[in-house]
Design an enzyme around this catalytic site. Sequence first.
Site, short mmCIF file in Angstrom:
data_model
loop_
_atom_site.label_atom_id
_atom_site.label_comp_id
_atom_site.label_asym_id
_atom_site.label_seq_id
_atom_site.Cartn_x
_atom_site.Cartn_y
_atom_site.Cartn_z
N SER A 207 5.72 -73.07 37.56
CA SER A 207 7.20 -72.78 37.84
C SER A 207 8.02 -73.95 37.12
CB SER A 207 7.38 -72.64 39.39
OG SER A 207 6.73 -71.33 39.75
N GLU B 195 -24.21 -126.15 27.19
CA GLU B 195 -24.75 -125.60 26.02
C GLU B 195 -25.23 -126.67 24.94
OE1 GLU B 195 -25.31 -122.32 24.65
OE2 GLU B 195 -24.88 -121.80 26.71
#
Length: 731
Positions: free
Chosen positions: A437, A171
Site C-alpha cells: 500500500s 622483524e
Amino acid sequence: MSGRKTSNRIEPRFDQPSDDKLPSGFFVGEDDRVMPSRAKRTGSGKKQKAAAPRRKSEPSLDSFDSSPRRSAPKSRRSSRKRRGFFGVLRSAAYWGMVMCLWGGIGVVGIVAYYGAKMPAATTWTVPDRPPNVRIVSVSGQLVANRGMTGGEAIGLHEMSPHIPQAVMAIEDRRFYSHFGIDPIGLGRAVVSNLVDRRFGQGGSTLTQQLAKNLFLKPDRTIERKIQELLMAFWLEHKFSKDQILEMYLNRVYFGSGSYGVEAASRRYFGKSARDVSLPEAALLAGLLQAPSRLSPARDPAAADRRAQLVLAAMRDQNRIGENELSVAMNTPAVRAPTYWTGSEHYFADRVMEQLPQLIGEARQDIIVETTVDLVLQTFAEASIRRLIDAEGKKYNVRQGALVSIDGTGAVRAMVGGYDYATSQFDRASEARRQPGSAFKPFVFMAALENGFFPDTLVNDAPVKYGKWAPRNYNDKYFGNVTLTEGLARSLNSVAVQLANRVGPAAVVEAAWRMGIESNLQPNLSIALGTSEVTPLELTASFVPFANGGHKPDIHFVRRVTSSKGEVLYEHRPSVGPRIARADVIGMMNAMMAQTVSDGTARRAAFGWPAAGKTGTTQNARDAWFVGYTANLTTGVWFGNDDGEATKNMTGGSLPAMAWNEFMTAAHEGVPVAQLPGGWNGRVLSDIEDLLRRSPEQSQHTGSVEQPIPPGAVGETVPRGVGSIMDIILGN
C-alpha cells in the site's frame, strides 16, 4: 798439420764398473737411472750377484724400507703420526677452501645468470601505491577508506612512534645497520631451521620484504630470492632507511583486507595510526608473521599471544622500559569484528559504485565529500537495530532498512541492514520488494490529476474484476468514503477502483515521473503495489511531495578532489524540474497528513507537520512506512531476506516506530516548517463544474483489464444533485 799429434780422447764405455770416473769428476752408473730394487732369487734359490758397492757418502734407500728387517726409530714413528693428524686437518682446510671458492663462484654465476634476465637497474622504479579513496561526511568526518589498500598513506613522522619500533623489534632488529641483507639474522635463521628441522624462520630484512612486495610475485624459487636480494641492494642505494621503512609500513598487508598501518588501525581499533598505543602497535607488528591467521578479527587470543612476544622483544632490545612492558602486557586482547562494522559502510559501498561514473578510474589518492550526515546515520542505525533486538522475535523479523533524503535529493542517511559486519548486502539500494500500500499515493495522485479531489466520494465495497477480487485488510468495508479517508485507512477497494477509473497506465506514468525507476506492470494490481521497488527509489519518489513538486537529483557525492586539492567532480545543486502541479502536491500532502494523524501511521506522529503512507504486502512479508516533513523524507522497510512471512507485522508497527525515533532525533532543535501547499476544501464553483460533467466524462478511460462493473465504483458524486448539496451544506 805438419806433425801428427797424439790424441788423448777417451771413448765412452758402458761395460766398466760403476765407480769408473769421467775426467770431469762425474760418473754414470745404474743407480743414477733406475730405482734400486731388492735382490731377486733365482729358480735354484741362490742369491744373484750383488751390485757394485756404493760409496759411503751415498744414501741408502734401504733406510726407507718398511720391511721388518729394518724398522725406523720410535721418535720417527711418533713424528710421522703427528704429521698424519695435522695433515688431515690441513687437507680438510684446503678442500674446504676449495669448495667455498667453487661454491662462491657458483653463487656468483647463478646471481649473474638470473640478474642478466632482469631489466637494467636504470629502468627500475618504485610502483605507485594503489590509490586510496577517502570518503568523508558532509561535515568532513571520515566515513571509510576504500581502494585496494583500504587506507591512506601517512608519513613515518605522523604515525605513532611505537609502530616502527615494534615492527623492527620483531622483524628486523638491525634494520638501521645492515645494507639490505642481515648476515647475522640470516645465519641465525639457518641454524634455527637446521636445529628445528623445519623452515620456521626466513631471515629476510624489511628491505627484502619491501622489494618482494613492490616488484615480485610470492613464488618460493631461487630466481625470486636472488631477484629479491638484488632489488634490496638497489632500494638501499636509492632510498634512505626512513624512506624504506615508511614505504614498507604503508604497503605491507596486516590481514582482514588492510594494507598499511592506517588501514589496519582503522580496521582493528577504529582510529588512526597516529593514535595507536604501545600494545596496539605490538599487535600490528605481530600480524606480519601470518596476517590472515593472526588477525584479531579471526583469532584475538592468537593475536594477543603474538603481541606479547613482540613486547618481550622490544624490552630485550631496550626499546621500552620495564614499566611500559608491564602495563602493555596487562592490556586485554583486541576483539575486532569479523568485518567492518557500522551502517555507514553501506553508504560507502554505494559511493564506490557511483565513483567511476563521476571521475572514471582513480589514479591517485582522492577525497570524496559525501552528503551523509553521520549524526543522522547513527540515529538511523540505532532505530533499526533497537527495534529488531526488542521486537524481532515477536514479529519474526530479522532485517530492516532506512533511507533519508532532503528536498534537494541529497541522501543524508542510509542503513542497508541490521549489521554490516555479518551481511554487506545493501537492502536499501539493491533489494527489490513489493511496496504494498506504500505505492497507493501514485494511484491517488493520478486520480487527482484526472479530476478527482480529496473529498470525492467512493463506495468502499467488495469489487471483482474477472476472477480477481481484491479485499480490504480484515475484510472490513466502510461504504461511501472520501479519497482522503480511503488513503488514510489504506482501503484496497478504493485504490483499485481509482486505478480502474484512470487506467493503470496513468498510475505507472505518475510513479515513473515522481522517481520510481523499476519496471512496473500496467495492470490493476499495480494499485496494491505488486511491482517490486527498492527502498531507495520508493523514498526518492516521495521527495517531490515534500519539496513542492520538483524532481530531485538523488545524489550521494558533493565533490571529489585529489589529495592536492584539485577538484575532479562537483555536484551542482538545483531545484529540479517541476513534475507535478502545486495544487496536486498540496492535496496529496493534506491527504497523507491524515494517514499520520488519524490513519494507519499514527505511531509515526512526533509533533511536526508530517505526512506519509504505510504498506504491508501479502502474508506480511514486507512492512513499510515512507513519510516526510518539509525537512526530510524517510523510508523504512522491515522483513526477511528469504521472504519468510512475519507475524502480523504491518507498516504501522515497526516501520512507523523506527521512523518516529529517527525523525524525532533528526528534527531536534530544527525550526518547525509546514508542508508545501495545502487544501481546505473546494469552492462551490469547483463542485458545480464537477456536477456539469456527465458520468461518461467523469470516468477517464485507460488501459483497463475489464469494463467497470455497475456499482463497483462509486461515482464522483452520489446519485442526485440533492445529495451532494446536502453534503456541501453539511446536512
